[in-house]
Structure formats: C-alpha cells, structure tokens
Design an enzyme around this catalytic site. Structure first.
Site, mmCIF file in Angstrom:
data_model
loop_
_atom_site.group_PDB
_atom_site.id
_atom_site.type_symbol
_atom_site.label_atom_id
_atom_site.label_comp_id
_atom_site.label_asym_id
_atom_site.label_seq_id
_atom_site.Cartn_x
_atom_site.Cartn_y
_atom_site.Cartn_z
ATOM 1 N N GLY A 111 -27.038 -11.206 -14.336
ATOM 2 C CA GLY A 111 -26.420 -11.909 -13.025
ATOM 3 C C GLY A 111 -26.329 -10.984 -11.855
ATOM 4 N N GLY A 134 -25.225 -7.214 -12.780
ATOM 5 C CA GLY A 134 -25.436 -6.812 -14.101
ATOM 6 C C GLY A 134 -26.774 -6.923 -14.772
ATOM 7 C CE LYS A 170 -23.136 -13.709 -14.037
ATOM 8 N NZ LYS A 170 -22.403 -13.544 -15.107
ATOM 9 C CG ASP A 207 -19.716 -6.895 -23.336
ATOM 10 O OD1 ASP A 207 -19.321 -6.102 -23.829
ATOM 11 O OD2 ASP A 207 -20.083 -7.071 -22.284
#
Length: 359
Positions: A116, A113, A133, A237
């Site tokens: 990450g 993304g 991650k 989000d």
C-alpha cells in the site's frame, strides 16, 4: 532469482527502498560481482530492514513481467445495491497522491510499503485530517488481502488500534481506498533507535524514566493484540516499525495487512462471491511461504507452518519486541536473510546480556 541490478532499479523506480538502502545495495552487488557469487538482493534488504517481504515479492513479480500496471482490478459495491463513495484512484506507474472524493482534499505522501501507499487528506465535511491508504499500482493482485485488512481492522474498535473511517472505490480502476485516522508520531523502531543513539544523556529524561515510559506503551500494545485475539484476529507481523507512538502518549498498532481470521470470516468479509481454491488464490499464504519479519517472527511462522500459526505466534512477536525495548537491540543478530530465518526457525536468539545497548 531476479538479477540484483534489475531488482534495485525496479525498487528505486517504485520508491520502495528505505533511506540509505541504495548505497548499501550497490556495495553488496559490487562485492558479489567481484567474488563471482550469486546475490539474493531482496532477502538481504529484508534482513537489514530496508524492505519488507511484501515489497520484495512485488518487485520480483514486476521485474519478471508478471504484474502489469494496466491489469484489471476488482470493483465492488456495498450492501443494498448502493455504490460506495466514488473515489479517484492512483494512476498507473509511479504512485502519486490519490484524488479522493470531493469530501477529501489530497495531501502529502506519508509512507509506502510492499502493498500500500498512504497519503494524508483533509476531510472537508468534518474539517479534519485523515490518512488514505491505496493499493500500489504494482500490487493490484493483492486486492483481496487489502480488502481483508480494511474489513478486519474496521472490526477492531480499540483505543490502541488505528480507527477506520471509510472504504471507497475508484470508479475508473475499481481499486479500493481505505480512509483512516491520521496518526502523528514516531514508530517504536524510531523511538528505540533514538534511545540507543542518545543513551543515558537523553535530555530531560533519566534512563529509568525512559524505560518506564516504553514499558507502559508496550502494555498498551499487548492490550490491543489481546483484544484482536478475543475477536479471532491475528496480526502476524508485529514489530517495532508497526507500532506508532503519538506526541501525546497515544500508542497504535498499525499495518494489519497480514492479519488472519477464521477462513469463514474472511470469505464473509470479502463479499458473497466464493473465494478461489487455495492453490489458485494469488494472495493466499501457502504452506512453506514466509510472510513477516524474521527478526520478530515465531519458529512456526519462519518455517511456513501455516496450520500451526495462532495467538501464540503474535505473543512470541510481542516477546521479541519487549526484548528490543529492554536491550535496545533485536533478539536476532543482524546478518543475511537466510541467517535470520535460520535463527527464527530454531528459536535461537542472543541472551540480552550479550547484546544489550541499554544504559
């Protein structure tokens, strides 16, 4: 505003674009050049769901030279003076599978993304697969936000929130690594896209049964968000792409990278060093700044009214997700970024009867 072709070149190099985005973007660029108009490619890609807002910000900064692959990053230690497990971090440049500690054997890329990169890894001690991650090399300025996500998510011990197993540090770069449960399944976005494509002819399941299953999963999402709110944490989000449906009925709320907590809690999570003032913190959300996804954000979030954001903001996003589940189409009509934000700011959305693609 970044030159569209330069923006596209950088986004492709960092492998941030969703499948099919390159051809669409080139079409937009060609049309804008023929018509002699400006094109904010990043915003258009967000509006169509090909990029998230964090990714656009990172590409813009990288294109303008404000972020260098060799930037120094923060190193940190756990309490009691003992260092966190040593972990090898991504090298500068295009992200590659991280070399995690001896305990973890690196695996395949699972996703990326704006902030990450996630890879699978094998935990040799417990003989299980995990997800690791790490910060993308061009997103190192967001280390505080990354650490906040790790600490906040670790606090949320709930059946429908992905568990955090470990937090490690690369001794070379000082960058953090977050070790989590490996979740196998599909995002709610992918599930809804398949439902829209297959319609009532989906094999082995009637439309009523499919809707019942989706609504049952939606209740699990609401339970997870409710728990987070009780703990004083906002997701900020929520959208179908951040909800994962497992192969055996599991449902997880993912990606707490924009999560918010009380400022005192956030400072405590990030360590004893005082946080820089708001106007100098590079990863702080400032008044008027829009972070999130326009198709699912509340009016106050779309207007950048940071002080007004609270639990009701997440509840609004849950309502937008429920709309998508029932209508198999998002509440805001597809269009440009500016159009999507305008609709989100005003709270204007299409009645489900006008856009429903559900059988």
């Amino acid at each position: 505003m970044t030159d569209p072709r330069r923006f596209l070149e950088r986004a492709l190099r960092m492998e941030l674009l969703a499948p099919g985005a390159e051809d669409v973007a080139l079409g937009w660029i060609s049309a804008a050049e023929r018509e002699g108009r400006e094109l904010d490619l990043g915003r258009e890609l967000i509006a169509k769901g090909y990029l998230d807002s964090m990714a656009v910000q990172i590409v813009d900064e990288e294109s303008s030279g404000r972020v260098a692959d060799g930037d120094t990053v923060l190193s940190f230690e756990s309490g009691g003076g003992s260092s966190m497990p040593e972990t090898r971090m991504l090298s500068a440049g295009v992200p590659a599978a991280p070399e995690v500690p001896v305990r973890y054997e690196p695996g395949q890329l699972l996703g990326r993304g704006g902030m990450g990169v996630v890879h699978s890894a094998f935990d040799r001690e417990l003989e299980r697969e995990v997800a690791v991650k790490s910060l993308a090399p061009t997103a190192r300025r967001y280390r505080r936000r990354f650490l906040a996500e790790a600490r906040l998510t670790a606090r949320l011990d709930h059946p429908h929130i992905v568990p955090v197993h470990d937090l490690g540090v690369d001794p070379e770069s000082g960058g953090p690594l977050l070790v989590m449960k490996r979740v196998r399944g599909s995002s709610l976005h992918a599930v809804l896209e398949r439902a829209r494509a297959l319609g009532p002819e989906a094999p082995g399941e009637s439309p009523r049964e499919a809707l019942s299953r989706l609504l049952h999963a939606f209740v699990k999402i609401c339970d997870a968000v409710s728990f987070a709110h009780i703990e004083g944490i906002l997701h900020s989000d929520l959208k179908p792409a951040n909800e994962i449906h497992g192969h055996f009925g599991e449902v997880f709320v993912m990606d707490w990278g924009l999560a918010k907590a009380a400022q005192s809690d956030l400072d405590k999570d990030l360590g004893s060093d005082p946080a820089p003032p708001p106007d100098s913190t590079p990863d702080a959300t400032r008044p008027g700044e829009i972070l999130g996804t326009p198709g699912y954000m509340s009016p106050e979030q779309a207007r950048g009214e940071i002080a007004s954001i609270g639990p009701a903001t997440d509840v609004y996003s849950l309502g937008a997700i429920l709309y998508h589940v029932l209508a198999l189409s998002g509440p805001i009509e597809p269009g440009t970024w500016d159009q999507a934000v305008l609709h989100a700011r005003s709270g204007i959305f299409r009645p489900p009867s006008e856009c429903s693609e559900a059988p």
